[in-house]
Design a protein around this motif. Structure first.
Motif, PDB file in Angstrom:
ATOM      1  N   ASP A   1       0.804  -1.234   0.000  1.00 51.76           N
ATOM      2  CA  ASP A   1       0.000   0.000   0.000  1.00 51.76           C
ATOM      3  C   ASP A   1       0.831   1.274   0.000  1.00 51.76           C
TER       4      ASP A   1
ATOM      5  N   ILE B   1       2.777   4.297  -1.483  1.00 52.44           N
ATOM      6  CA  ILE B   1       2.581   5.006  -2.755  1.00 52.44           C
ATOM      7  C   ILE B   1       3.934   5.373  -3.354  1.00 52.44           C
TER       8      ILE B   1
ATOM      9  N   PHE C   1       3.948   7.167  -6.573  1.00 54.00           N
ATOM     10  CA  PHE C   1       3.597   8.510  -7.035  1.00 54.00           C
ATOM     11  C   PHE C   1       2.079   8.624  -7.058  1.00 54.00           C
ATOM     12  N   SER C   2       1.614   9.868  -6.975  1.00 50.22           N
ATOM     13  CA  SER C   2       0.166  10.119  -6.936  1.00 50.22           C
ATOM     14  C   SER C   2      -0.284  10.789  -8.223  1.00 50.22           C
ATOM     15  N   GLN C   3      -1.576  10.728  -8.450  1.00 45.83           N
ATOM     16  CA  GLN C   3      -2.166  11.384  -9.612  1.00 45.83           C
ATOM     17  C   GLN C   3      -1.855  12.875  -9.571  1.00 45.83           C
TER      18      GLN C   3
ATOM     19  N   ASP D   1       1.045  14.242  -9.788  1.00 46.77           N
ATOM     20  CA  ASP D   1       2.410  14.535  -9.344  1.00 46.77           C
ATOM     21  C   ASP D   1       3.283  14.893 -10.547  1.00 46.77           C
TER      22      ASP D   1
ATOM     23  N   TYR E   1      -4.083   3.483 -10.242  1.00 46.67           N
ATOM     24  CA  TYR E   1      -5.438   3.922  -9.923  1.00 46.67           C
ATOM     25  C   TYR E   1      -5.629   5.377 -10.349  1.00 46.67           C
ATOM     26  N   ARG E   2      -6.888   5.760 -10.417  1.00 41.71           N
ATOM     27  CA  ARG E   2      -7.214   7.140 -10.785  1.00 41.71           C
ATOM     28  C   ARG E   2      -8.450   7.574 -10.000  1.00 41.71           C
TER      29      ARG E   2
ATOM     30  N   LYS F   1     -12.221   6.421  -6.209  1.00 46.09           N
ATOM     31  CA  LYS F   1     -10.944   5.837  -6.612  1.00 46.09           C
ATOM     32  C   LYS F   1     -11.213   4.613  -7.478  1.00 46.09           C
TER      33      LYS F   1
ATOM     34  N   TYR G   1       1.708  12.904 -13.939  1.00 42.38           N
ATOM     35  CA  TYR G   1       1.084  11.584 -13.948  1.00 42.38           C
ATOM     36  C   TYR G   1      -0.446  11.715 -13.995  1.00 42.38           C
TER      37      TYR G   1
ATOM     38  N   GLY H   1      -2.220   7.322 -10.213  1.00 40.92           N
ATOM     39  CA  GLY H   1      -1.325   7.043  -9.109  1.00 40.92           C
ATOM     40  C   GLY H   1      -0.863   5.604  -9.151  1.00 40.92           C
TER      41      GLY H   1
ATOM     42  N   ALA I   1       0.616   2.415  -6.445  1.00 38.82           N
ATOM     43  CA  ALA I   1       0.871   1.977  -5.066  1.00 38.82           C
ATOM     44  C   ALA I   1       1.167   0.487  -5.063  1.00 38.82           C
TER      45      ALA I   1
END
Length: 638
Positions: free
Chosen positions: A42, A44, A46-48, A50, A67-68, A74, A97, A100, A102
């Motif tokens: 779980d 992360i 990188f995140s959406q 970023d 994921y988006r 989510k 990005y 994301g 994870a």
């Protein structure tokens, strides 16, 4: 000192594309600069939205989920495991990005510095193609105007960079052809041809080609006494001429000669007959580089005396197909060439059968192909689908007329079976009394299918709406085609029923982008590329074409015409055309390699590159099916 860590990384990377396409010394330099990252479940990476990292990643061990967030929720888009690449967007588009990432479990990643790949992409085109393909499968809309020309599904991206196959090279035409004007006498034209040792002379007006006289014209028109040698050239010239630009590929020239049934092509500055003549290309000017040249095959088909000879020629056409596919000749060209060969074989089978019966047909008729041959997409030796329509006759003559055509159709289908086209399992052949009908009966048949769209009739109409004239009376064919489009126009709701059948077919991928495979039977665990990928596109192309009243059968041609008819949806239709090209090419190569129809694909034996290639085609399928739902209100059909 040996860098054992770098060598271990190299050993891992070389087992996965695109790293397996890079020479070992270069790959070792990359391995030395790889960063190793460990992530707990779980965690992360990188995140959406970023900013892009300086690395893209390959999973060494474990799994990651992509994921988006959309509309406050989510959505898990994909699960990546060992050997999968992700985070490629900075390499391709220099953007933040769009999703994301994870860890789905404890995971070790290799981070590949993006700046190392600038030279790699330039020096190794196949690496670039793979990266683009991988990127395409995760793009929000990979076929939008913004990304045009940068994706694997674009036909330009799958062409071989250096192609030595001579049929893709430009033809060597004769420059500065000998010409005369329309008022030159036939005698003068013949003298000019004799003095210059040529077999043709182009008639021009203001340097533009308007006609051509060949040795054959002089033999058949003057030698037979129909015209005098004192008549002017205009009286016996063949016109209009067929013109092409200077950069004409051998394959294109072959197709043109086959299609127009001529022996000469005129080369002009802009490729039209409204510009200056610069050259002439004769049939014999083409370098007949191999025994399986399509022109030679067509000539041999026309001279064939029996079905066994046709079988041998079609076998050689299979080798021609394989050569085209392996050399990455654009699939649209391949379909044109092989379709002409298939059509010529069917025509010859009909001619031989008429001769075998011993008497001419009692009335005009048309033999037409349906299904994949009707769409000119039958590259492999699959089963035959055909039908016959004959001119309306008096009731007193009907029985004898139909008996003749059933006998003819039986002999033709037998010959096609000998050639290698299996009998249709559903008996959709002209030898079946149900599909050997008068024009009046065919019109009534189509009308009933449209007015009473029960499942059985819908399935039949799907097959028969892709019908193509193979042999016989053009007017009969046109009459029937116009009748079909007329009834469709009056009953647009019928298209919704056609669409429902299309949408009843499950999507190619499951929730986590896993291929949906057959669950039982002899093809268990195989992916049905025909039903799950190719058919949804052909069905959609057919429905939209019928909606607009387009009398076009080929799926690629349909999508390309739809781009013109609906410019607001040009990106969608272009993506479908490109996806269809890749899928048809993939299936054909599978079939040729495994000596079967190529329909069922063993996913476990596919390389990661091939998996990505297929997945890049599935987004357009979903998009076009969503468009069908909205356009024809399919959800309202029970």
């Amino acid at each position: 000192m040996k860098n054992t860590i770098a060598e271990r990384i190299l050993d891992f990377l070389k087992g996965y594309p695109p790293f397996n396409l890079i020479p070992k010394p270069t790959l070792l330099e990359i391995a030395k600069k790889v960063e190793i990252h460990y992530f707990e479940k779980d965690q992360i990476i990188f995140s959406q939205n970023d900013s892009p990292h300086e690395h893209f990643y390959i999973i060494y061990e474990g799994a990651f989920r992509l994921y988006r967030f959309a509309e406050g929720k989510k959505h898990v888009l994909d699960i990546c495991d060992e050997g999968d690449l992700f985070g490629l967007r900075p390499l391709i588009m220099k953007e933040n990005y769009l999703m994301g990432a994870a860890a789905n479990e404890e995971t070790i990643l290799y981070g590949i510095p993006i700046n190392l790949f600038n030279d790699i992409i330039l020096n190794y085109p196949k690496v670039s193609q793979f990266l683009i393909a991988s990127f395409a499968t995760n793009t929000r809309d990979p076929f939008s105007e913004k990304h045009k020309g940068k994706l694997f599904a674009n036909i330009q991206a799958i062409k071989k960079v250096e192609n030595s196959f001579s049929e893709t090279q430009a033809v060597k035409y004769t420059p500065n052809p000998i010409t005369c004007n329309a008022t030159t006498t036939i005698k003068e034209a013949a003298i000019i041809m004799t003095e210059n040792v040529i077999n043709s002379i182009v008639i021009t007006e203001n340097k533009k080609p308007i006609g051509i006289i060949t040795d054959k014209d002089i033999r058949t028109k003057v030698g037979t006494g129909h015209f005098k040698i004192t008549d002017i050239a205009e009286k016996i010239m063949s016109h209009p001429v067929f013109t092409f630009p200077e950069k004409l590929a051998v394959a294109e020239a072959q197709i043109a000669l086959l299609k127009h049934k001529v022996s000469h092509l005129c080369i002009t500055k802009d490729g039209t007959n409204n510009s200056e003549l610069v050259g002439i290309l004769a049939e014999q000017d083409l370098n007949l580089i191999q025994g399986n040249n399509p022109l030679l095959l067509i000539k041999e088909i026309k001279k064939a005396k029996d079905a066994e000879t046709l079988k041998y020629i079609r076998f050689r056409a299979g080798d021609l197909t394989k050569g085209y596919i392996e050399q990455e000749i654009p699939i649209y060209f391949v379909t044109k060439v092989i379709s002409e060969i298939n059509t010529a074989i069917t025509k010859r089978a009909i001619q031989l059968s008429i001769k075998e019966i011993g008497k001419e047909p009692p009335t005009d008729f048309t033999w037409f192909a349906v299904g994949s041959q009707g769409r000119k997409e039958q590259l492999l030796m699959t089963d035959q689908d055909n039908a016959l329509v004959f001119e309306n006759v008096d009731e007193s003559e009907y029985k004898n007329v139909k008996c003749y055509f059933l006998e003819l159709a039986t002999k033709v289908t037998e010959k096609l079976n000998i050639v290698g086209f299996d009998y249709c399992p559903a008996n959709i052949m002209a030898s079946n009394p149900k599909w050997c009908l008068s024009l009046k009966e065919w019109k009534q048949q189509f009308k009933e299918w449209i007015k009473d769209p029960i499942p059985e009739k819908i399935l039949l109409s799907i097959i028969f709406y892709d019908f193509e004239l193979i042999y016989g009376n053009q007017e009969l064919y046109d009459n029937m085609a116009k009748s079909v489009l007329k009834h469709i126009k009056k009953n647009q709701s019928f298209l919704g029923f056609l669409g429902k059948v299309t949408l009843d077919n499950p999507a190619p991928l499951g929730f986590f982008k896993q291929f949906l495979v057959e669950l039982d039977g002899e093809n268990k665990d195989s992916f049905d590329i025909k039903s799950r990928a190719i058919r949804p596109l052909t069905d959609a192309a057919r429905i939209f074409s019928l909606y607009h009243g387009l009398q076009i059968n080929n799926s690629i041609a349909r999508f390309e015409k739809l781009m013109e008819v609906e410019p607001q949806n040009a990106d969608l239709f272009e993506s479908c055309a490109n996806a269809f090209k890749i899928l048809l090419q993939f299936r054909t190569l599978q079939g040729l390699t495994n000596n079967n129809t190529g329909r069922y694909v063993d996913i476990n034996n596919l390389s990661k590159a091939d998996r990505l290639k297929l997945k890049s085609c599935f987004k357009p399928i979903k998009n076009i099916q969503d468009s069908l739902k909205l356009r024809f209100k399919i959800t309202q059909i029970i």
